[in-house]
Design a protein around this motif. Sequence first.
Motif, PDB file in Angstrom:
ATOM      1  N   LYS A 439       2.741   6.267  40.637  1.00 45.27           N
ATOM      2  CA  LYS A 439       1.869   7.441  40.744  1.00 45.27           C
ATOM      3  C   LYS A 439       0.473   7.069  40.292  1.00 45.27           C
ATOM      4  N   THR A 440      -0.541   7.582  41.016  1.00 42.38           N
ATOM      5  CA  THR A 440      -1.932   7.416  40.573  1.00 42.38           C
ATOM      6  C   THR A 440      -2.516   8.788  40.296  1.00 42.38           C
ATOM      7  N   GLY A 441      -3.513   8.814  39.409  1.00 40.60           N
ATOM      8  CA  GLY A 441      -4.135  10.094  39.066  1.00 40.60           C
ATOM      9  C   GLY A 441      -5.341   9.900  38.181  1.00 40.60           C
ATOM     10  N   ARG A 442      -5.874  11.038  37.733  1.00 40.93           N
ATOM     11  CA  ARG A 442      -7.059  11.017  36.886  1.00 40.93           C
ATOM     12  C   ARG A 442      -6.777  11.800  35.608  1.00 40.93           C
ATOM     13  N   ASP A 443      -7.259  11.264  34.481  1.00 43.49           N
ATOM     14  CA  ASP A 443      -7.107  11.917  33.170  1.00 43.49           C
ATOM     15  C   ASP A 443      -8.434  11.771  32.426  1.00 43.49           C
ATOM     16  N   GLY A 444      -9.271  12.808  32.491  1.00 45.89           N
ATOM     17  CA  GLY A 444     -10.579  12.744  31.848  1.00 45.89           C
ATOM     18  C   GLY A 444     -11.474  11.731  32.523  1.00 45.89           C
ATOM     19  N   ASN A 445     -11.962  10.774  31.742  1.00 47.20           N
ATOM     20  CA  ASN A 445     -12.847   9.738  32.271  1.00 47.20           C
ATOM     21  C   ASN A 445     -12.085   8.488  32.696  1.00 47.20           C
TER      22      ASN A 445
END
Length: 525
Positions: A439-445
Amino acid sequence: MRNPLKRIIAVFILIALLPVGFILFELNALTENEKIVREIYENQLDAILYSINQYSDDVIGSWGNRFNIALMEERKVADSVKGIPAVLNQFVAVRNLYCTDIDKTSKVFGLNTNEAEAETSRQWLDSLVMHNQERIQQLIAYEAAGFRKMELMDTVNTTRVPVFFVLSEGTPTYRLAAMIIDLPEFIEHTLGPKLQAIAQDKFIISAFRRDTNELIYSSHGSGTPGNLPEGDESQKKSFWLLPGYYLSISLTGATIDDLVHDRMVTSLIILGLLATILALGIWFLYRNIRREMALAQAKSEFVSNVSHEIRTPLSLISMYAETLEMNRVSEEKKSEYQSVIAKEAARLSGIVNRILNFSQIQANKKKYEAKPLNLNELVDEVLKTYFFHLRDKGFSCELIKDNELKMISGDRNAIVEAFINLIDNAMKYSQDNKNILVKTGRDGNFNYVEVKDEGIGIAKKYQHEIFEQFYRAPTGDIHNTKGSGLGLTLVKKTMEAHHGKIKVESSPGKGSTFRLYFPIKKDPL
């Protein structure tokens, strides 16, 4: 490792016992030293009290001499008392002077004393003389031997007391005399300056009336016994010639017990700190030795595992190469054998590259070439390359992408290797449930890539150690799975070099989730 470790533990126990013995010895020495200190203080205080008593005795003796001289200055009986009032005026603590020839004549002289009072005092003192003839004869014998002794013959009255002394033989009319001394007056005005001079702000010297514990005088100033430091019984002495009164001496601001206690506490604190520092040092040294031994053991296992991993592909490559060289197989088999040789060569290359990368990182010689990267594209590329390998091993791999990811900056090859290490571990430590989720994603910066498996998992207590070099968590049948113990170490080093971070969530029997965080590339202003 176990036997050397036991020997090291035994050595450390022996080393630890040495300071323990030293501390016990010091504590015993402290106790002995405190006894000596207490004795020194008590002897000093006892000497001071003795000095004050001696001083009071000398003062009263000198007064007796002055009265004797005054009586001897006149030859006629009628004139022999002319000097007495002057002496009484000088010594205000002496209320009256009693004189007697022992057999018949006696008289009381005093200032502001009426005849009735004088007569009462004379009868009282005559009675004392009559009932103490043996003691008076002893005083006369002392005088004849050249020594004048002052003698107290009434200890009932604690305010005014008679002090008897024998007059010299040349004294007209009288042979025996007694000074009636006002004790509180004597202590305050005669002894007070002496007590103050001895104290010198280092001691507090006080005089008390014994029956009421009333404070008569203190070098500390006026007050009550409750306002003065308490001394023990060894610091209290009775006056020699002043019945019913005693001297007390104590240190300014503290008693000897306070000083001894404070010194003992300070010494114990220092010894405790030294013992703690020593214990911490021993613990730190033991921990490091144990760690180094564990590292040596891990290196040994690493060499064994790597040797096995290298030997297997080499054996296969050698076997199939020899078979091909003998040209005894069909064309179809040749293609299969060539494929096996290629795969095993790639496997062998991966093992060697991993070891070389680790060696470069350890020597701080690893160089990273940072370029803008799309994390989704990089993950897609690796999974496409690994598709057939995963399928052949019976794994299903699901990919969930966040298509809104921004660019990151990093070394492509290093990040690919870190991701592949996570995929390899997911495959190695999965048993029956061969499902992998990427899985790929974004968490803050940060952008992240996550690899989740349904394998044997890792206990919480081992999770902080799995990134150490050569470490392999003792979980399940992990040691039946060959590995170098370098994979996660390389992943951690790669993330540190990219200013990222790695997190793990795992529990035994429920699989593991590893997540790599990469800082998002800042847009140029």
